[in-house]
Write a protein that holds these residues in place. Structure first.
Motif, mmCIF file in Angstrom:
data_model
loop_
_atom_site.group_PDB
_atom_site.id
_atom_site.type_symbol
_atom_site.label_atom_id
_atom_site.label_comp_id
_atom_site.label_asym_id
_atom_site.label_seq_id
_atom_site.Cartn_x
_atom_site.Cartn_y
_atom_site.Cartn_z
ATOM 1 N N UNK A 283 0.804 -1.227 0.000
ATOM 2 C CA UNK A 283 0.000 0.000 0.000
ATOM 3 C C UNK A 283 0.830 1.266 0.000
ATOM 4 N N UNK A 284 2.043 1.228 -0.556
ATOM 5 C CA UNK A 284 2.859 2.433 -0.607
ATOM 6 C C UNK A 284 2.205 3.571 -1.363
ATOM 7 N N UNK A 285 1.290 3.270 -2.269
ATOM 8 C CA UNK A 285 0.565 4.296 -3.021
ATOM 9 C C UNK A 285 -0.213 5.257 -2.121
ATOM 10 N N UNK A 286 -0.556 4.812 -0.918
ATOM 11 C CA UNK A 286 -1.424 5.602 -0.035
ATOM 12 C C UNK A 286 -0.663 6.585 0.835
ATOM 13 N N UNK A 287 0.660 6.554 0.849
ATOM 14 C CA UNK A 287 1.448 7.352 1.773
ATOM 15 C C UNK A 287 1.151 8.847 1.632
ATOM 16 N N UNK A 288 0.617 9.442 2.687
ATOM 17 C CA UNK A 288 0.272 10.877 2.782
ATOM 18 C C UNK A 288 -0.567 11.358 1.609
ATOM 19 N N UNK A 289 -1.352 10.483 0.985
ATOM 20 C CA UNK A 289 -2.172 10.847 -0.170
ATOM 21 C C UNK A 289 -3.634 10.613 0.186
ATOM 22 N N UNK B 136 -6.349 11.874 -1.067
ATOM 23 C CA UNK B 136 -7.241 11.659 -2.210
ATOM 24 C C UNK B 136 -7.219 10.196 -2.636
ATOM 25 N N UNK B 137 -6.030 9.610 -2.705
ATOM 26 C CA UNK B 137 -5.919 8.204 -3.079
ATOM 27 C C UNK B 137 -6.575 7.314 -2.033
ATOM 28 N N UNK B 138 -6.428 7.666 -0.761
ATOM 29 C CA UNK B 138 -7.027 6.878 0.307
ATOM 30 C C UNK B 138 -8.547 6.909 0.236
ATOM 31 N N UNK B 139 -9.119 8.093 0.008
ATOM 32 C CA UNK B 139 -10.580 8.217 -0.066
ATOM 33 C C UNK B 139 -11.118 7.549 -1.325
ATOM 34 N N UNK B 140 -10.422 7.713 -2.438
ATOM 35 C CA UNK B 140 -10.845 7.017 -3.657
ATOM 36 C C UNK B 140 -10.884 5.511 -3.438
ATOM 37 N N UNK C 281 0.744 -3.232 6.353
ATOM 38 C CA UNK C 281 0.599 -2.174 5.344
ATOM 39 C C UNK C 281 -0.543 -1.221 5.680
ATOM 40 N N UNK C 282 -1.628 -1.746 6.206
ATOM 41 C CA UNK C 282 -2.744 -0.871 6.608
ATOM 42 C C UNK C 282 -2.283 0.107 7.677
ATOM 43 N N UNK C 283 -1.591 -0.391 8.682
ATOM 44 C CA UNK C 283 -1.116 0.501 9.738
ATOM 45 C C UNK C 283 -0.068 1.476 9.217
ATOM 46 N N UNK C 284 0.862 1.010 8.398
ATOM 47 C CA UNK C 284 1.928 1.881 7.911
ATOM 48 C C UNK C 284 1.412 3.019 7.039
ATOM 49 N N UNK C 285 0.539 2.681 6.082
ATOM 50 C CA UNK C 285 0.224 3.638 5.034
ATOM 51 C C UNK C 285 -1.184 4.239 5.101
ATOM 52 N N UNK C 286 -2.099 3.594 5.814
ATOM 53 C CA UNK C 286 -3.461 4.115 5.881
ATOM 54 C C UNK C 286 -3.833 4.613 7.274
ATOM 55 N N UNK C 287 -3.112 4.206 8.280
ATOM 56 C CA UNK C 287 -3.367 4.681 9.651
ATOM 57 C C UNK C 287 -2.338 5.726 10.061
ATOM 58 N N UNK C 288 -1.048 5.380 10.004
ATOM 59 C CA UNK C 288 -0.011 6.262 10.530
ATOM 60 C C UNK C 288 0.772 7.035 9.468
ATOM 61 N N UNK C 289 0.656 6.678 8.180
ATOM 62 C CA UNK C 289 1.462 7.310 7.140
ATOM 63 C C UNK C 289 2.944 7.301 7.533
ATOM 64 N N UNK C 290 3.409 6.135 7.932
ATOM 65 C CA UNK C 290 4.774 5.983 8.417
ATOM 66 C C UNK C 290 5.332 4.640 7.935
ATOM 67 N N UNK D 259 -6.103 5.964 17.386
ATOM 68 C CA UNK D 259 -5.178 5.948 16.251
ATOM 69 C C UNK D 259 -5.867 5.674 14.925
ATOM 70 N N UNK D 260 -6.909 4.882 14.948
ATOM 71 C CA UNK D 260 -7.531 4.441 13.686
ATOM 72 C C UNK D 260 -8.799 5.207 13.339
ATOM 73 N N UNK D 261 -9.143 6.225 14.117
ATOM 74 C CA UNK D 261 -10.423 6.918 13.899
ATOM 75 C C UNK D 261 -10.523 7.494 12.492
ATOM 76 N N UNK D 262 -9.499 8.186 12.022
ATOM 77 C CA UNK D 262 -9.548 8.785 10.686
ATOM 78 C C UNK D 262 -9.609 7.711 9.607
ATOM 79 N N UNK D 263 -8.735 6.723 9.673
ATOM 80 C CA UNK D 263 -8.722 5.673 8.648
ATOM 81 C C UNK D 263 -10.050 4.937 8.596
#
Length: 515
Positions: free
Chosen positions: A144-150, A152-156, A352-361, A377-381
């Motif tokens: 899920x590296x595509x989602x890092x700090x993105x 728009x990509x996460x919501x899409x 990958x979910x935690x790295x790129x969709x929860x923490x962006x880390x 931690x997961x409220x936004x995701x």
């Protein structure tokens, strides 16, 4: 906060801040739509010529190609349309020459990353059908590296791309054939099953009938269970090549489960008919170490913190197929480990979910995470990933129909998550079975396969329910080997289950009754 999309019954309207330069296109679409009304009134509307169709304009939509595709042997011709929505969402739409008047959209799998359509073959049955990459191009589909700090990509990916693709596909269908689809359906499994549930909850007007198989719908909860298991199996991130649960241990577990539980349903056939009712004692399994017993218990228990359960684990007493468990749950899979430093698929998805969709880390360390802070931690995701809302009243009000199904022996996604969700649906609406039904399939792996009978034409079942008013009270599932049917079993809506009558052929559905 991202601007929302405003939907029309006829075409997708782009976010307000993006429309300023697009109104000429909107006006042209209106003209096309008005023209289509005239064509629809005729006795035999004719599809547009492709040259004309390629000039169709829709807001924020680019048609990259539209051409006749070479059909498979014996198949009908169809037009293959490829396009882009909003600059990021790629889609494919297939338009059959002999259209049956219906539209079906198919879901994707994993983190998607390519244009995927689980219902693509339906074009050979006369359906117009579409799929999408959900807004990003990225492989392999378990990263899920595509989602890092993105965002728009996460919501899409989370919910918007499927909805926008559905609206665009409907507009193009209406324009091409000169009339709208009479009925629209969605069919998906795994990620596609989660997409299906998201559609029923967020966009109840998109589809008349929705089939959600083995759905990945509680992404943050699933990640919690997957990471909890990963920490038990691989406590040291620097040593991912040494499994706690070896193939030998899994073979012992499989044999013990079948020995203790197979005959409890009245038929010793290698299939646990109702794992929730099986009495299985892990303590009686010989030859396991204390660490292996603990790891198996964690797989059964799922994720917890001091506040209580976060998400369920895998059903106790379900057939343990060593190959399936190694691939999905326990690892290590040499190819995955060598290529991407992940020992199994659930290890990959959870981290990958935690790295790129929860923490962006990208450097987040699963072995050190404190689950006491999970909800915060997961409220936004969760707000854009999860489709956990049991309130389906809007979907019910528009007379939509929803089928949930899950294989009991699924090693990728715990069947208990889907069972628990349906229980919450019924708690909110005791009459929900009038429009929403769950089928739990014995001996079925992830999205199919396994020792049980798991093959069902879910699209045909849904069409019968929506268009003919025939609810799925009893379905026949099949298991095929080398193209031949070797077993059929009936499936009954939850909480009913099939029970062997004690005398008939156990490979024939007629030998089973509901209980």
């Amino acid at each position: 906060m991202l601007p929302s999309s405003v939907s029309s019954a006829h075409f997708q309207i782009v976010p307000p801040r993006l429309t300023r330069s697009l109104w000429p296109g909107v006006f042209f679409v209106c003209l096309l739509w008005l023209g289509s009304l005239g064509r629809a009134a005729g006795e035999s509307p004719q599809p547009l010529e492709l040259d004309e169709f390629r000039r169709v304009l829709l807001p924020e939509v680019t048609l990259e190609s539209a051409a006749w595709a070479s059909p498979p042997r014996g198949g009908g011709r169809h037009v293959e349309v490829k396009g882009n929505i909003g600059g990021h969402i790629k889609f494919e739409l297939l338009l059959p020459e002999n259209w049956n008047g219906r539209f079906v959209m198919g879901g994707g799998g994993g983190f998607v990353g390519t244009v995927q359509n689980a219902a693509r073959d339906s074009v050979q049955r006369g359906y117009a059908t579409a799929g999408t990459d959900t807004g990003h191009q990225w492989q392999p589909g378990y990263l899920a590296g595509w989602a890092l700090t993105n965002l728009e990509a996460q919501v899409n990916f989370g919910f918007l791309a499927v909805h926008r693709t559905a609206e665009v596909a409907k507009a193009l269908i209406r324009t091409y054939y000169g009339q709208p689809a009479k009925h629209s359906y969605f069919v998906g499994c795994s990620r596609g099953g989660g997409q299906a549930m998201m559609e029923a909850q967020r966009y109840p007007k998109d589809f008349d009938g929705i089939v959600a198989g083995a759905p990945a719908f509680d992404w943050t909860g699933l990640a919690a269970t997957m990471v909890t298991i990963a920490r038990e199996l691989y406590p040291d991130p620097g040593h991912l090549d040494t499994p706690v649960l070896t193939r030998e241990a899994l073979q012992k577990l499989q044999a013990a489960i079948l020995d203790q539980g197979d005959a409890q349903d009245g038929l010793k056939d290698g299939v646990i008919q109702d794992p929730s009712a099986v009495r299985f004692d892990l303590g009686k399994v010989a030859g396991l170490s204390a660490a292996q017993r603990q790891a198996i218990e964690i797989i059964y228990t799922g994720a917890r913190n001091t506040a209580g359960p976060i998400a369920p684990g895998y059903p106790r007493g379900v057939e343990c197929d060593p190959d399936q468990w190694i691939l999905w749950l326990t690892g290590p899979v040499p190819g995955l480990l060598r290529k991407d430093r992940v020992p199994s698929l659930t290890f990959a998805y959870g981290t990958q979910i935690f790295k790129y969709l929860v923490f962006n880390d990208p450097d987040w360390d699963y072995s050190k995470y404190d689950f006491e802070h999970f909800a915060r931690d997961t409220r936004l995701a969760a707000s854009f990933l999860n489709a956990t809302n049991p309130d389906l009243s809007a979907f019910k009000a528009r007379r939509g129909k929803l089928i949930l199904w899950h294989g009991w022996a699924d090693p990728a996604l715990p069947a208990r998550t889907t069972e628990d969700y349906y229980g919450r649906v019924l708690a909110l609406d005791p009459a929900a079975a009038e429009f929403c039904r769950l089928f739990l399939i014995p001996g079925c792996f992830h999205c199919g396969g396994g020792p049980g009978a798991a093959e069902v034409d879910w699209l045909a079942v849904m069409v019968d329910w929506v268009e003919e008013g025939r609810p799925p009270d009893r379905l026949i599932a099949a298991r095929r080997e080398r193209g031949e049917t070797v077993m059929t079993r009936p499936l009954f809506p939850y909480p009913k289950r099939a029970v062997y009558n004690g005398v008939g052929n156990p490979n024939h559905a007629e030998s089973f009754a509901p209980k």
